[in-house]
Design an enzyme around this catalytic site. Structure first.
Site, PDB file in Angstrom:
ATOM      1  N   ALA B  51       0.458  -1.271   0.382  1.00  0.00           N
ATOM      2  CA  ALA B  51      -0.243   0.224   0.011  1.00  0.00           C
ATOM      3  C   ALA B  51       0.813   1.513  -0.181  1.00  0.00           C
ATOM      4  O   ALA B  51       0.509   2.175  -0.411  1.00  0.00           O
ATOM      5  CB  ALA B  51      -1.176  -0.214   1.153  1.00  0.00           C
ATOM      6  N   GLU B  71       9.803   3.798   7.399  1.00  0.00           N
ATOM      7  CA  GLU B  71       9.463   2.701   7.802  1.00  0.00           C
ATOM      8  C   GLU B  71      10.032   3.105   8.797  1.00  0.00           C
ATOM      9  O   GLU B  71      10.910   2.817   8.835  1.00  0.00           O
ATOM     10  CB  GLU B  71       9.561   2.063   6.581  1.00  0.00           C
ATOM     11  N   ARG B 331     -11.205 -24.067   9.057  1.00  0.00           N
ATOM     12  CA  ARG B 331     -10.135 -23.258   9.830  1.00  0.00           C
ATOM     13  C   ARG B 331     -10.758 -23.021  11.571  1.00  0.00           C
ATOM     14  O   ARG B 331      -9.422 -23.720  12.353  1.00  0.00           O
ATOM     15  CB  ARG B 331      -9.797 -21.804   9.835  1.00  0.00           C
TER      16      ARG B 331
END
Lengths: 122, 507
Positions: B51, B71, B331
């Site tokens: 993104a 980041e 699951r």
């Protein structure tokens, strides 16, 4: 700086049988890498800009060693060819030296977060 | 500069603008000075996964000016860099070459509605599906390589529409988007941790950042202030690695569950946005996979290995040497059954799954698992019992009984479908299992343009945008495989268009 590095490595090769990156006592309680001994004689500023308390950055590594592409890796030691840490499929150019390397302590490379058997602590 | 910053007094949650005249009265009363910005950028992107990197490149291409990607980790790519590299694209060229001509964005949305169980955001899904070829073009254009002729139908999709990157990792995409960004002038910074937002009332004007931060130690690095001239785009991903937060919103996710995500998926930026009024939605909807192995990190090979294990093999409790579940159940059913296996102190007693080695010796899934020591070739049941500390007599009795049920193609114990089950004779491939947390469907509420919605006014927080896993409410109850990468790439395109439109509207 590169000349200095070369002479340091040559000196190392002639004088002892320790490995280039081995961790030994350097100054007081501080440990460091054998091949970086000449830096410790110089003071900490080479890596820690301004003060030993400031975190180092890649710039210090790159100045002597060059960027990630110019640093050879012994490919015969890789678990599989894709496990080349300087040509990572996940990060390639987008990795800091510090993601895998530490000066004062042993560190497992970032790859071991998933690939637990591929790399050892360095 | 350093000294002058001492004048800055940020009271808790206070917002200080650079122009006193524009400040709302309440804040003005408390403010003692102006922010000494260390630097500024037109667009600040928080996070460097699919993104964030897509938003950064597209912001450049929209002519939005300087773009700064922050980041916090020491590598670019976030969780996306270790993702499996699957991408659902209706009408992709490989699909069309395969002769699958009846797919469409609407078909993908149809599948996502079923999986979302009424909780999904249909217009958002439709918008993403309609722009999926733009995401594909972005990949091709930046040099991403997909596997030749590879396009398959993955779980929950009604058509073969998932393509996969060359090396089967999202890193094939993030590294290319990063390199394209570098070439086009995006400034990427590692080790920059967002400490706080700087708000001017209902508008974000910058971020307080810890530079040279070393995850996870908050004492590392130094604080700087970066001004955002035009926009802040949150692309910081999910919070599956934040044990306290995920347990707070879903108490059934106990901390013994490991996580498939990268270490940085801890969600603090999401919480900061919430502290400034951003509306959280669906926070308790967290996807878990029952196919994890405790002997490897991340997503790993276990899921692939267990596609043999669940079908042709057996799951055994190490506590009593017995089967304990229908290995082919869904699951949730399997996760719950697996997690009941506990030692007396509550710690996980990882069950083992095993199947015959000989039929699968050359199968990639087995070769990799054995190579990376997250599964082992074991010759006999006695050796399995010894290696994993299972009562040997019970184990042998269970397998003898199981083999009889395989012969009868009937499972009276758990009613498992036995059509693919094989009589277990050894040697075996044995692995250990424990569920892993995988994906956060919940997060910040955004409008279709990726503007973050304030919960009190239900209006956008000015200049604050969010895309990718940090957002919530798009997928609803459960996200389908190979749709997150698509969402992230597309929303990176859309957010850059929104910012441009908002700027034009503001003039």
């Amino acid at each position: 700086m590169n000349k200095l590095l070369l002479s340091a490595l040559l000196g190392l090769a002639l004088s002892s049988n320790v490995m280039a990156g081995e961790l030994v006592k350097m100054k007081g309680k501080t440990e460091g890498r054998v091949n970086h001994e000449f830096i410790y004689q110089d003071g900490c500023q080479t890596c820690h800009q301004g003060s030993g308390k400031k975190n180092t950055t890649d710039a210090a590594c790159v100045e002597c060693h060059g960027d990630i592409n110019s640093i050879p890796v012994d490919e015969s030691k890789l678990a599989i060819p894709e496990a080349h840490p300087h040509k990572s499929l996940h990060y390639n150019q987008g990795a800091s030296c510090l993601a895998c390397h530490a000066e004062h302590e042993k560190k497992a490379p970032v790859c071991t977060e998933c690939h637990r058997t591929w790399f050892e602590e360095m | 500069m350093q000294g002058r910053r001492n004048f800055l007094k940020l009271s808790a949650g206070a917002a200080i603008g650079s122009l006193a005249a524009t400040l709302p009265g309440t804040v003005q009363a408390k403010s003692c000075g102006e922010i000494n910005w260390d630097e500024s950028a037109d667009v600040i992107v928080v996070g460097s996964g699919f993104a964030g990197l897509s938003a950064a490149v597209n912001a450049k291409r929209q002519g939005l000016g300087s773009v700064l990607v922050l980041e916090k980790m020491q590598v670019i790519g976030g969780n996306s860099a270790i993702n499996g590299g699957w991408l659902a694209i209706p009408k992709n060229p490989i699909q069309l070459a395969q002769g699958v001509n009846d797919d469409s964005p609407e078909e993908l949305v149809k599948d996502q509605i079923i999986s979302g169980r009424g909780m999904q955001n249909e217009p958002a899904l439709r918008q993403i599906a309609n722009r999926s070829l733009d995401a594909y073009d972005l990949c091709i254009d930046t040099g991403v390589k997909f596997r030749d002729g590879f396009n398959i139908q993955v779980g929950g999709h009604n058509k073969a529409r998932a393509i996969r990157t060359q090396h089967g990792t999202g890193g094939d995409i993030t590294t290319k988007l990063y390199e394209a960004g570098v070439k086009e002038g995006v400034d990427h910074r590692l080790q920059h941790y967002i400490e706080d937002f700087i708000m001017d009332g209902q508008q974000i004007i910058g971020v307080k950042v810890r530079k040279n931060y070393r995850f996870p130690d908050l004492k590392t690095g130094t604080t700087i202030f970066i001004k955002a001239n035009k926009a802040v785009v949150l692309a910081n991903g999910g919070f599956a690695r934040n044990m306290a937060l995920r347990e707070a919103v879903d108490p059934s996710l106990d901390p013994t569950l490991d996580c498939t995500n990268a270490m940085g998926a801890t969600g603090e930026v999401t919480l900061t946005a919430m502290a400034y009024g951003a509306l959280p939605v669906h926070m308790n909807l967290i996807q878990t996979g029952h196919w994890g192995s405790p002997d490897e990190g991340g997503f790993g090979w276990s899921n692939a290995l267990l596609s043999i294990g669940w079908h042709q093999g057996v799951a055994i409790s190490v506590l009593n040497g017995k089967r304990f579940m229908d290995e082919r159940a869904d699951r949730k059913t399997c996760s719950e059954a697996i997690m009941k296996n506990r030692n007396a102190d509550g710690s996980p007693a990882y069950p083992v799954v095993f199947f015959n080695y000989n039929n699968y010796a050359k199968d990639d899934r087995v070769v990799r698992a054995l190579r990376d020591e997250m599964a082992w070739k074991v010759d006999s049941l006695d050796e399995i019992a010894a290696k994993f500390d299972i009562p040997a007599a019970e184990l042998k009795r269970s397998i003898k009984e199981y083999n009889k049920h395989v012969g009868e193609r009937k499972d009276p114990l758990f009613n498992r479908k036995m059509d693919t089950a094989e009589e277990l004779t050894g040697p075996f491939v044995v692995s250990r299992i424990w569920p892993k947390v995988h994906y956060c469907m919940g997060g910040l509420k955004t409008d279709l343009g990726a503007r973050v919605i304030d919960g009190r006014s239900m209006a956008p927080i000015k200049n604050l945008y969010a895309i990718g896993e940090v957002t919530g409410g798009i997928h609803g109850e459960a996200r389908l495989s190979s749709t997150s990468c698509l969402e992230c790439l597309v929303m990176g395109i859309i957010v850059s268009e929104t910012i441009k439109a908002d700027l034009e509207g503001a003039v």
